[in-house]
Structure formats: C-alpha cells, structure tokens
Write a protein that holds these residues in place. Structure first.
Motif, PDB file in Angstrom:
ATOM      1  N   VAL A 137       5.320   6.564  10.212  1.00 21.49           N
ATOM      2  CA  VAL A 137       5.126   6.189   8.815  1.00 21.49           C
ATOM      3  C   VAL A 137       4.626   4.758   8.727  1.00 21.49           C
ATOM      4  O   VAL A 137       5.092   3.879   9.452  1.00 21.49           O
ATOM      5  N   GLU A 138       3.667   4.525   7.824  1.00 20.23           N
ATOM      6  CA  GLU A 138       3.231   3.179   7.477  1.00 20.23           C
ATOM      7  C   GLU A 138       3.335   3.049   5.968  1.00 20.23           C
ATOM      8  O   GLU A 138       2.785   3.880   5.229  1.00 20.23           O
ATOM      9  N   ALA A 139       4.027   2.009   5.492  1.00 22.89           N
ATOM     10  CA  ALA A 139       4.209   1.829   4.058  1.00 22.89           C
ATOM     11  C   ALA A 139       4.690   0.420   3.772  1.00 22.89           C
ATOM     12  O   ALA A 139       5.385  -0.193   4.571  1.00 22.89           O
ATOM     13  N   SER A 140       4.296  -0.090   2.604  1.00 27.24           N
ATOM     14  CA  SER A 140       4.793  -1.372   2.100  1.00 27.24           C
ATOM     15  C   SER A 140       4.623  -1.377   0.580  1.00 27.24           C
ATOM     16  O   SER A 140       3.528  -1.087   0.098  1.00 27.24           O
ATOM     17  N   PRO A 141       5.689  -1.649  -0.159  1.00 33.14           N
ATOM     18  CA  PRO A 141       7.020  -2.045   0.308  1.00 33.14           C
ATOM     19  C   PRO A 141       7.728  -0.915   1.048  1.00 33.14           C
ATOM     20  O   PRO A 141       7.226   0.210   1.097  1.00 33.14           O
ATOM     21  N   ALA A 142       8.887  -1.233   1.628  1.00 27.62           N
ATOM     22  CA  ALA A 142       9.615  -0.268   2.455  1.00 27.62           C
ATOM     23  C   ALA A 142       9.851   1.021   1.680  1.00 27.62           C
ATOM     24  O   ALA A 142      10.290   0.999   0.532  1.00 27.62           O
ATOM     25  N   PRO A 143       9.560   2.172   2.311  1.00 28.18           N
ATOM     26  CA  PRO A 143       9.670   3.446   1.603  1.00 28.18           C
ATOM     27  C   PRO A 143      11.060   4.062   1.708  1.00 28.18           C
ATOM     28  O   PRO A 143      11.901   3.620   2.502  1.00 28.18           O
ATOM     29  N   VAL A 144      11.269   5.079   0.906  1.00 26.07           N
ATOM     30  CA  VAL A 144      12.425   5.961   1.036  1.00 26.07           C
ATOM     31  C   VAL A 144      11.934   7.207   1.767  1.00 26.07           C
ATOM     32  O   VAL A 144      11.001   7.874   1.315  1.00 26.07           O
ATOM     33  N   SER A 145      12.557   7.528   2.897  1.00 23.11           N
ATOM     34  CA  SER A 145      12.085   8.631   3.735  1.00 23.11           C
ATOM     35  C   SER A 145      13.189   9.667   3.907  1.00 23.11           C
ATOM     36  O   SER A 145      14.376   9.314   3.976  1.00 23.11           O
ATOM     37  N   TYR A 174       9.066  22.249   8.727  1.00 24.03           N
ATOM     38  CA  TYR A 174       9.800  21.035   8.402  1.00 24.03           C
ATOM     39  C   TYR A 174       8.821  20.010   7.832  1.00 24.03           C
ATOM     40  O   TYR A 174       7.651  19.943   8.254  1.00 24.03           O
ATOM     41  N   HIS A 175       9.318  19.218   6.883  1.00 21.12           N
ATOM     42  CA  HIS A 175       8.480  18.210   6.242  1.00 21.12           C
ATOM     43  C   HIS A 175       9.153  16.845   6.359  1.00 21.12           C
ATOM     44  O   HIS A 175      10.334  16.708   6.065  1.00 21.12           O
ATOM     45  N   CYS A 176       8.387  15.864   6.812  1.00 20.28           N
ATOM     46  CA  CYS A 176       8.850  14.475   6.771  1.00 20.28           C
ATOM     47  C   CYS A 176       8.164  13.810   5.581  1.00 20.28           C
ATOM     48  O   CYS A 176       6.933  13.810   5.477  1.00 20.28           O
ATOM     49  N   VAL A 177       8.934  13.284   4.666  1.00 21.82           N
ATOM     50  CA  VAL A 177       8.420  12.764   3.407  1.00 21.82           C
ATOM     51  C   VAL A 177       8.752  11.284   3.300  1.00 21.82           C
ATOM     52  O   VAL A 177       9.867  10.856   3.639  1.00 21.82           O
ATOM     53  N   SER A 178       7.782  10.499   2.838  1.00 19.34           N
ATOM     54  CA  SER A 178       7.977   9.066   2.642  1.00 19.34           C
ATOM     55  C   SER A 178       7.378   8.672   1.298  1.00 19.34           C
ATOM     56  O   SER A 178       6.255   9.064   0.973  1.00 19.34           O
ATOM     57  N   THR A 179       8.127   7.900   0.520  1.00 15.98           N
ATOM     58  CA  THR A 179       7.658   7.525  -0.812  1.00 15.98           C
ATOM     59  C   THR A 179       8.056   6.089  -1.127  1.00 15.98           C
ATOM     60  O   THR A 179       9.110   5.613  -0.714  1.00 15.98           O
ATOM     61  N   ASN A 180       7.178   5.383  -1.846  1.00 10.86           N
ATOM     62  CA  ASN A 180       7.497   4.060  -2.383  1.00 10.86           C
ATOM     63  C   ASN A 180       6.886   3.937  -3.772  1.00 10.86           C
ATOM     64  O   ASN A 180       6.398   4.926  -4.335  1.00 10.86           O
ATOM     65  N   PHE A 194       0.860  -1.186   0.000  1.00  6.50           N
ATOM     66  CA  PHE A 194       0.000   0.000   0.000  1.00  6.50           C
ATOM     67  C   PHE A 194       0.895   1.233   0.000  1.00  6.50           C
ATOM     68  O   PHE A 194       2.082   1.174   0.347  1.00  6.50           O
ATOM     69  N   SER A 195       0.325   2.359  -0.404  1.00  6.47           N
ATOM     70  CA  SER A 195       1.086   3.600  -0.469  1.00  6.47           C
ATOM     71  C   SER A 195       1.326   4.145   0.941  1.00  6.47           C
ATOM     72  O   SER A 195       0.581   3.832   1.876  1.00  6.47           O
ATOM     73  N   PRO A 196       2.355   4.971   1.118  1.00  3.09           N
ATOM     74  CA  PRO A 196       2.697   5.452   2.467  1.00  3.09           C
ATOM     75  C   PRO A 196       1.624   6.359   3.073  1.00  3.09           C
ATOM     76  O   PRO A 196       0.899   7.056   2.370  1.00  3.09           O
ATOM     77  N   THR A 197       1.561   6.306   4.380  1.00  5.94           N
ATOM     78  CA  THR A 197       0.797   7.276   5.168  1.00  5.94           C
ATOM     79  C   THR A 197       1.737   7.837   6.228  1.00  5.94           C
ATOM     80  O   THR A 197       2.524   7.096   6.824  1.00  5.94           O
ATOM     81  N   VAL A 198       1.667   9.147   6.447  1.00  2.00           N
ATOM     82  CA  VAL A 198       2.562   9.829   7.387  1.00  2.00           C
ATOM     83  C   VAL A 198       1.716  10.591   8.391  1.00  2.00           C
ATOM     84  O   VAL A 198       0.767  11.291   8.023  1.00  2.00           O
ATOM     85  N   LYS A 199       2.083  10.468   9.662  1.00  3.47           N
ATOM     86  CA  LYS A 199       1.387  11.179  10.730  1.00  3.47           C
ATOM     87  C   LYS A 199       2.410  11.850  11.626  1.00  3.47           C
ATOM     88  O   LYS A 199       3.359  11.227  12.084  1.00  3.47           O
ATOM     89  N   ALA A 200       2.211  13.158  11.860  1.00  2.37           N
ATOM     90  CA  ALA A 200       3.070  13.911  12.778  1.00  2.37           C
ATOM     91  C   ALA A 200       2.317  14.105  14.087  1.00  2.37           C
ATOM     92  O   ALA A 200       1.354  14.873  14.135  1.00  2.37           O
ATOM     93  N   PRO A 201       2.693  13.400  15.155  1.00  7.40           N
ATOM     94  CA  PRO A 201       1.957  13.515  16.426  1.00  7.40           C
ATOM     95  C   PRO A 201       1.894  14.945  16.942  1.00  7.40           C
ATOM     96  O   PRO A 201       0.883  15.366  17.488  1.00  7.40           O
ATOM     97  N   GLU A 209      15.914   6.532  11.504  1.00  8.72           N
ATOM     98  CA  GLU A 209      14.635   5.903  11.148  1.00  8.72           C
ATOM     99  C   GLU A 209      14.635   4.484  11.683  1.00  8.72           C
ATOM    100  O   GLU A 209      15.589   3.723  11.475  1.00  8.72           O
ATOM    101  N   HIS A 210      13.571   4.131  12.382  1.00  4.99           N
ATOM    102  CA  HIS A 210      13.418   2.796  12.944  1.00  4.99           C
ATOM    103  C   HIS A 210      12.155   2.169  12.370  1.00  4.99           C
ATOM    104  O   HIS A 210      11.082   2.790  12.378  1.00  4.99           O
ATOM    105  N   ARG A 211      12.288   0.934  11.874  1.00  2.00           N
ATOM    106  CA  ARG A 211      11.154   0.251  11.265  1.00  2.00           C
ATOM    107  C   ARG A 211      10.876  -1.060  11.985  1.00  2.00           C
ATOM    108  O   ARG A 211      11.794  -1.766  12.422  1.00  2.00           O
ATOM    109  N   HIS A 212       9.592  -1.368  12.087  1.00  2.00           N
ATOM    110  CA  HIS A 212       9.144  -2.651  12.619  1.00  2.00           C
ATOM    111  C   HIS A 212       7.974  -3.106  11.747  1.00  2.00           C
ATOM    112  O   HIS A 212       6.860  -2.608  11.874  1.00  2.00           O
TER     113      HIS A 212
END
Length: 457
Positions: free
Chosen positions: A264-272, A335-341, A239-246, A311-314
């Motif tokens: 960040v939630e994404a699959s396959p692993a994104p480039v952030s 500031y922008h946190c960007v994630s793409t796959n 699925f495409s990435p989703t990004v949330k800034a708490p 960046e830490h992924r689980h």
C-alpha cells in the motif's frame, strides 16, 4: 596658562556628564609643552565573537602634560579621559601601562559595540588614531520568517523558506534529515527527478511534487562562528491510496497456514482492512445482501485465532499481511485488501484455492512444502515413493521437456525454486473461477528443503 589648563581639566573630571554623548573634541583642552606628542605605530583592528572581550591599544611618546582620551568615532561620544571612564557603560575600562600605552577594554561584547574607536591627544592641532572592532554574531534562524511543517497535494508546487541572521551573513544549506538525496526536477516542465546531496540558498523550490520527495528537511545556517543552527521542516505530500497484490492467485494444501500480502502507498496514513467474499460494492458498504447480484456482501476479517492481521508502515509505504491459519475448504475464495484515506480508496483482490496432494505417492518419512504464489506450512503425506521410482523418473523426463518448452516460449510468472533430485509428487489444477487457463505443477522431492514450483498463467 598652566593654571588655566589645569582648571579646564578639573572641570571635565568633575562633570563627566558633559563628556557623555558630547561631540566636543579633546583638542579643546589645550596644554602647552615643548615636545610634541606622537603616536607609536597604529591601532590594530580586531575581530571577536559576541560575549568575548575586545582590546584596542594606543601608544604615545612625548606625551608630556597632554592628555589621552578615547571616543566613539561614529558620534564623537567621549568614553574615557586618561584612565578615568566617563561613560556609564560598566563594560568599558581603560588600562594605562608603561607610561605610554593606553588600552581600551570592552567586556562581554555586544553587536552594538561593533564600530570604530578614536584615541585622541588634546594637542593643537588635535591628533588622533582610529581602530575598529568587528563583533561576530553566531547564526540564528528567524522562525517567524521561515517555513513550518507543510502538507501539499501531489503534483502541486512547494517552497521551503529559511531566514537567518548573524554576522557575517550566514550561509543556508538544505539537506534531508534522513540522509536521503534531495529530489528536484531538472526543469519546470520536466518529468525526470535528479538527485542532489544538498541545496544552497534560503528558499528551496520544489516543482510538481512527487510522493518520493516527501520527508523531513533540515535548514542549516552557519557563518564560521559557532555554533551552527538548524531547523526541521516536515514536507508531507498527500495522495489517494494505491494497492498492489504481488500474488493474486494462491494455492495451498489443507491444514497449512497461508499468508496473503498487499503493498500500500498512501498519504495521509490510510485505514486498511481485509474482506472475504464477493465483489465490494461501490459505496463501500459491508454486510447484508447485494441488491444487484443477490449474493452476500464481503465479510470483514478481524485479528484472532483464525486470522492473523498485521500492517507495517515505513513513510508513505506499507505492507498489509493476512495469515489464514489451518487452511480448510471453507477458506477457499476471494480476499480483498482495502485501504482508504481522506483522498480516496483502493483495493487489491486475491484468490485462494486448494492444492490437492496425491495420497498414494508421497513419502511418509519427509515433510513437503507445496504452494503456488503463497506461503504454506509443511504438509505430511503417506505412501511408499520408492516403489514407484521408475514411474516418477518417467514423469520427471516429461516435466523437463515441458519446462524447457515454457522457457523457450518466454512464459511469464514462472517460479523455479530448485530443480534437482527425482520427482515425488505431481499435481495439476485448473481453477474453475478463472477467466484464463491456470496450469499449476507443484513438484516436491524426497529432500525436505528442495522444492520445485512452476506457475503459468
């Protein structure tokens, strides 16, 4: 007649090939005698796992000059006559004990040895008994007919297949390798996912896949014949990435280190990556000047002395973290946190601003931590707080009323870390770039470990 029967027996002994594969009954070898031979008891059926030795026992009394032979019941193939083995199978032997017991032994059992065997006396009419051997075979998974690692788009269906052989027929159970529950929809059109520890069956069908169903699955085949076997199937849900800034609005005093985080939630692993500056163009190009607004495009931040980027992924979840070291006026901004796959792109936006610490009312003896929504290091102030204690008590009373009002109105995003001891510092900030009023009250006490923070939006 005695000489004739003896000649017949010698002919069969001299020509064992005639017995191998022959369907001729041993009753054709007729001997005369006064007492009729009889079987004692029956041949017990036996069950052994493959590789072991099986033994069938045949007991006869009053055999006299009659002969005992062993045959395979299914095709009447003669295996042995008396103690002489006439088959070319070296795993087969016959043992004669106490003049009346004949044991057929088959070593290193194979699945092809499964079946029934006949103990036959060449009397007239012919007498026989039958005993059967059941060969147990441990389970084995047929890789060619089973699923391998698969990847499916979120919302689509997937079926995991596991084919196994063995005797008895193996039972197939599906489990999660990571110990998590298997999530399955209650119905084909249902939205709710139910949790189960395991699923019985060779085919595991998952309808309208959810990202939470992603992970390693184990197909386990067993039939009470050790060892059980398993096969690992990795199910990937893309699925495409989703990004949330708490925390989208963060404040910190100058000189501190500030931490910005995005989930960040994404699959396959994104480039952030992290960007600093204005709005990100739709085409994702970074650098230069925007032709639409005339403002500089965002600047990509790199890990180094100024910025710490980790960046830490689980699984499909991850956390992006940016540390802005030695916060200065030039660090104020967006500031922008960007994630793409391969399936898409997402970003989160955070605004960082300065919290001004009043220079005249902060104790010189203690360090104080002042922050709104972010993380800052202790900042040391100067001045005598004891001289202004009555004033601070007055401010404390006013802020207590404000706090009670906030709670009664249900104001959201209010953080209360600790609310005791006299007030030392009061700061009110209204960021000019915000489209809605931001009231920030940071309250620090003489105790280094006790800090009260209120944030309302």
């Amino acid at each position: 007649m005695g000489v004739k029967n003896l000649l017949i027996f010698l002919i069969y002994i001299a020509n064992p090939q005639r017995l191998q594969g022959s369907s001729q009954s041993l009753s054709d070898i007729n001997l005369s005698g006064d007492l009729e031979p009889e079987f004692e008891g029956t041949i017990q059926n036996v069950t052994f796992p493959a590789g072991r030795e099986a033994v069938l026992t045949c007991s006869v009394r009053n055999l006299g000059r009659y002969k005992v032979g062993w045959l395979r019941a299914s095709d009447q193939t003669v295996l042995a006559l008396e103690e002489r083995v006439v088959t070319h199978n070296v795993r087969i032997s016959v043992v004669h004990e106490d003049m009346r017991t004949w044991r057929l032994r088959i070593k290193q059992l194979r699945e092809s040895d499964r079946g029934c065997y006949m103990c036959q006396i060449n009397a007239s009419p012919m007498k026989k008994q039958i005993g059967c051997i059941d060969v147990q075979v441990p389970p084995d998974i047929i890789n060619e007919d089973s699923s391998t690692d698969i990847a499916v788009q979120e919302g689509e269906d997937a079926t995991l297949i596991c084919r196994a052989t063995g005797h008895p027929q193996p039972r197939v159970v599906w489990r999660r390798e990571d110990g998590e529950h298997i999530l399955m929809r209650k119905s084909s059109g249902g939205k709710e996912l139910m949790k189960i520890e395991s699923y019985n069956g060779s085919s595991l069908r998952l309808i309208k896949l959810d990202r939470r169903q992603m992970g390693p699955y184990l197909c386990i085949a067993s039939n009470d014949v050790p060892p059980a076997v398993s096969k690992r199937v990795m199910l990937s849900v893309h699925f495409s990435p989703t990004v949330k800034a708490p925390s989208q609005l963060l404040g910190a005093p100058l000189g501190s280190d500030v931490a910005l985080e995005c989930q960040v939630e994404a699959s396959p692993a994104p480039v952030s990556y992290w960007l600093k500056g204005g709005r990100i163009p739709l085409n994702g190009f970074i650098g230069g000047v925007s032709t639409e607004s005339g403002q500089p495009r965002p600047e990509m931040l790199l890990d180094g002395p100024k910025y710490g980027i980790t960046e830490h992924r689980h699984g499909f979840r991850g956390t992006m973290r940016l540390i802005v070291r030695n916060f200065s006026p030039s660090d104020v901004g967006t500031y922008h946190c960007v994630s793409t796959n391969s399936l898409g792109r997402a970003e989160g936006t955070l605004r960082l601003y300065e919290i001004k610490i009043h220079p005249g009312i902060v104790s010189t003896d203690d360090d104080h931590l002042n922050y709104i929504g972010g993380i800052a290091e202790p900042a040391r102030g100067r001045g005598n707080s004891r001289a202004n204690l009555p004033y601070f008590r007055f401010i404390n009373a006013i802020l207590f009323v404000l706090f009670t009002t906030f709670v009664s109105r249900g104001i959201s995003e209010m953080t209360f870390l600790s609310a005791h001891l006299p007030l030392i510092t009061t700061t009110t900030t209204i960021p000019s770039s915000s489209s809605k009023i931001e009231n920030v009250i940071a309250i620090s006490t003489t105790n280094t470990r006790n800090t009260t923070t209120f944030a309302t939006r």
